[in-house]
Design a protein around this motif. Structure first.
Motif, PDB file in Angstrom:
ATOM      1  N   THR A 106     -25.863  26.932   2.963  1.00 55.01           N
ATOM      2  CA  THR A 106     -26.643  27.231   1.770  1.00 55.01           C
ATOM      3  C   THR A 106     -26.289  28.647   1.315  1.00 55.01           C
ATOM      4  O   THR A 106     -26.164  29.559   2.133  1.00 55.01           O
ATOM      5  N   LEU A 107     -26.110  28.804   0.012  1.00 55.46           N
ATOM      6  CA  LEU A 107     -25.633  30.070  -0.530  1.00 55.46           C
ATOM      7  C   LEU A 107     -26.785  31.039  -0.763  1.00 55.46           C
ATOM      8  O   LEU A 107     -27.776  30.704  -1.408  1.00 55.46           O
ATOM      9  N   VAL A 108     -26.606  32.232  -0.235  1.00 57.42           N
ATOM     10  CA  VAL A 108     -27.547  33.324  -0.467  1.00 57.42           C
ATOM     11  C   VAL A 108     -26.781  34.444  -1.164  1.00 57.42           C
ATOM     12  O   VAL A 108     -25.766  34.911  -0.641  1.00 57.42           O
ATOM     13  N   THR A 109     -27.271  34.842  -2.325  1.00 60.85           N
ATOM     14  CA  THR A 109     -26.616  35.890  -3.102  1.00 60.85           C
ATOM     15  C   THR A 109     -27.585  37.050  -3.273  1.00 60.85           C
ATOM     16  O   THR A 109     -28.721  36.858  -3.729  1.00 60.85           O
ATOM     17  N   ILE A 110     -27.129  38.221  -2.897  1.00 57.64           N
ATOM     18  CA  ILE A 110     -27.950  39.429  -3.039  1.00 57.64           C
ATOM     19  C   ILE A 110     -27.342  40.286  -4.137  1.00 57.64           C
ATOM     20  O   ILE A 110     -26.261  40.850  -3.981  1.00 57.64           O
ATOM     21  N   ASP A 135     -25.429  42.888  15.239  1.00 59.30           N
ATOM     22  CA  ASP A 135     -25.844  44.268  14.995  1.00 59.30           C
ATOM     23  C   ASP A 135     -26.167  44.496  13.516  1.00 59.30           C
ATOM     24  O   ASP A 135     -27.066  45.278  13.182  1.00 59.30           O
ATOM     25  N   SER A 136     -25.456  43.814  12.646  1.00 60.75           N
ATOM     26  CA  SER A 136     -25.605  44.040  11.208  1.00 60.75           C
ATOM     27  C   SER A 136     -26.960  43.575  10.667  1.00 60.75           C
ATOM     28  O   SER A 136     -27.351  43.987   9.571  1.00 60.75           O
ATOM     29  N   VAL A 137     -27.673  42.739  11.424  1.00 59.20           N
ATOM     30  CA  VAL A 137     -28.950  42.223  10.932  1.00 59.20           C
ATOM     31  C   VAL A 137     -30.136  42.609  11.808  1.00 59.20           C
ATOM     32  O   VAL A 137     -31.283  42.295  11.473  1.00 59.20           O
ATOM     33  N   LYS A 138     -29.877  43.273  12.915  1.00 56.68           N
ATOM     34  CA  LYS A 138     -30.964  43.678  13.814  1.00 56.68           C
ATOM     35  C   LYS A 138     -31.995  44.524  13.084  1.00 56.68           C
ATOM     36  O   LYS A 138     -31.645  45.439  12.351  1.00 56.68           O
ATOM     37  N   LEU A 167     -34.942  31.421   9.561  1.00 58.97           N
ATOM     38  CA  LEU A 167     -34.392  32.773   9.545  1.00 58.97           C
ATOM     39  C   LEU A 167     -35.102  33.550   8.449  1.00 58.97           C
ATOM     40  O   LEU A 167     -34.915  33.249   7.261  1.00 58.97           O
ATOM     41  N   GLN A 168     -35.931  34.487   8.849  1.00 57.33           N
ATOM     42  CA  GLN A 168     -36.601  35.360   7.899  1.00 57.33           C
ATOM     43  C   GLN A 168     -35.704  36.565   7.674  1.00 57.33           C
ATOM     44  O   GLN A 168     -35.402  37.306   8.624  1.00 57.33           O
ATOM     45  N   MET A 169     -35.298  36.745   6.434  1.00 51.76           N
ATOM     46  CA  MET A 169     -34.367  37.829   6.099  1.00 51.76           C
ATOM     47  C   MET A 169     -35.080  38.843   5.228  1.00 51.76           C
ATOM     48  O   MET A 169     -35.567  38.497   4.144  1.00 51.76           O
ATOM     49  N   ASN A 170     -35.160  40.060   5.707  1.00 55.67           N
ATOM     50  CA  ASN A 170     -35.826  41.138   4.990  1.00 55.67           C
ATOM     51  C   ASN A 170     -34.846  42.262   4.682  1.00 55.67           C
ATOM     52  O   ASN A 170     -33.773  42.335   5.275  1.00 55.67           O
ATOM     53  N   GLY A 220     -33.021  44.607  -1.260  1.00 56.70           N
ATOM     54  CA  GLY A 220     -34.320  45.025  -0.751  1.00 56.70           C
ATOM     55  C   GLY A 220     -35.328  43.896  -0.639  1.00 56.70           C
ATOM     56  O   GLY A 220     -36.398  44.072  -0.040  1.00 56.70           O
ATOM     57  N   GLY A 221     -34.994  42.755  -1.179  1.00 58.32           N
ATOM     58  CA  GLY A 221     -35.908  41.623  -1.163  1.00 58.32           C
ATOM     59  C   GLY A 221     -35.853  40.836   0.126  1.00 58.32           C
ATOM     60  O   GLY A 221     -35.150  41.210   1.080  1.00 58.32           O
ATOM     61  N   SER A 222     -36.599  39.741   0.155  1.00 57.85           N
ATOM     62  CA  SER A 222     -36.690  38.891   1.343  1.00 57.85           C
ATOM     63  C   SER A 222     -36.454  37.439   0.968  1.00 57.85           C
ATOM     64  O   SER A 222     -36.684  37.029  -0.163  1.00 57.85           O
ATOM     65  N   LEU A 223     -36.023  36.694   1.960  1.00 54.80           N
ATOM     66  CA  LEU A 223     -35.809  35.258   1.785  1.00 54.80           C
ATOM     67  C   LEU A 223     -35.930  34.606   3.151  1.00 54.80           C
ATOM     68  O   LEU A 223     -35.506  35.167   4.163  1.00 54.80           O
ATOM     69  N   ARG A 224     -36.508  33.434   3.165  1.00 53.86           N
ATOM     70  CA  ARG A 224     -36.635  32.684   4.410  1.00 53.86           C
ATOM     71  C   ARG A 224     -35.828  31.396   4.306  1.00 53.86           C
ATOM     72  O   ARG A 224     -36.022  30.609   3.378  1.00 53.86           O
ATOM     73  N   LEU A 225     -34.942  31.193   5.237  1.00 51.47           N
ATOM     74  CA  LEU A 225     -34.173  29.959   5.332  1.00 51.47           C
ATOM     75  C   LEU A 225     -34.734  29.120   6.471  1.00 51.47           C
ATOM     76  O   LEU A 225     -35.192  29.665   7.480  1.00 51.47           O
TER      77      LEU A 225
END
Length: 120
Positions: free
Chosen positions: A114-118, A60-63, A79-82, A14-19
């Motif tokens: 770069t590793l992103v872990t959710i 589609d998985s990130v739209k 890349l802003q990931m919400n 549910g969090g956000s991260l910007r790469l």
């Protein structure tokens, strides 16, 4: 030419991260830029791209959750990931097509990832 991604990290669901990813070195033109990712035990997959005229395309998985943008002056793509989900866990790779000569073709370059872990 080098593409260097910003550091990823551990984010709760549910969090956000910007790469971000910055291109450096000798280059004449920076064409399409994109992000790909590779999850554990999976092949690398397309996430999002942005053209020179700012046309964007998303998997589609990130739209609706991810937004790609670029800064020409800084030679940067972000890349802003919400609304992050555990299935977004992956190594994220920056990609760019770069020409080192006038009117030359775009040659593909990749960042190191770069590793992103959710996870909670």
């Amino acid at each position: 030419v080098q593409l260097v991604e910003s550091e990823g990290g551990l984010v709760q669901p549910g969090g956000s991260l910007r790469l971000s990813c910055t291109a450096s070195g000798t280059m004449y033109s920076l064409y399409d830029m994109a992000w790909y990712r590779q999850g554990p035990g999976e092949s690398r997959e397309f996430v999002a791209s942005i053209s020179r005229d700012l046309k964007t395309t998303y998997a589609d998985s990130v739209k609706g959750r991810f937004v790609i943008s670029r800064d020409y002056a800084k030679k940067m793509v972000s890349l802003q990931m919400n609304s992050l989900k555990p299935e977004d866990t992956a190594v994220y790779y920056c990609y760019a097509q770069i020409s080192q000569i006038s009117h030359g073709p775009g040659i593909p370059y990749w960042g190191k990832g770069t590793l992103v872990t959710i996870s909670s």
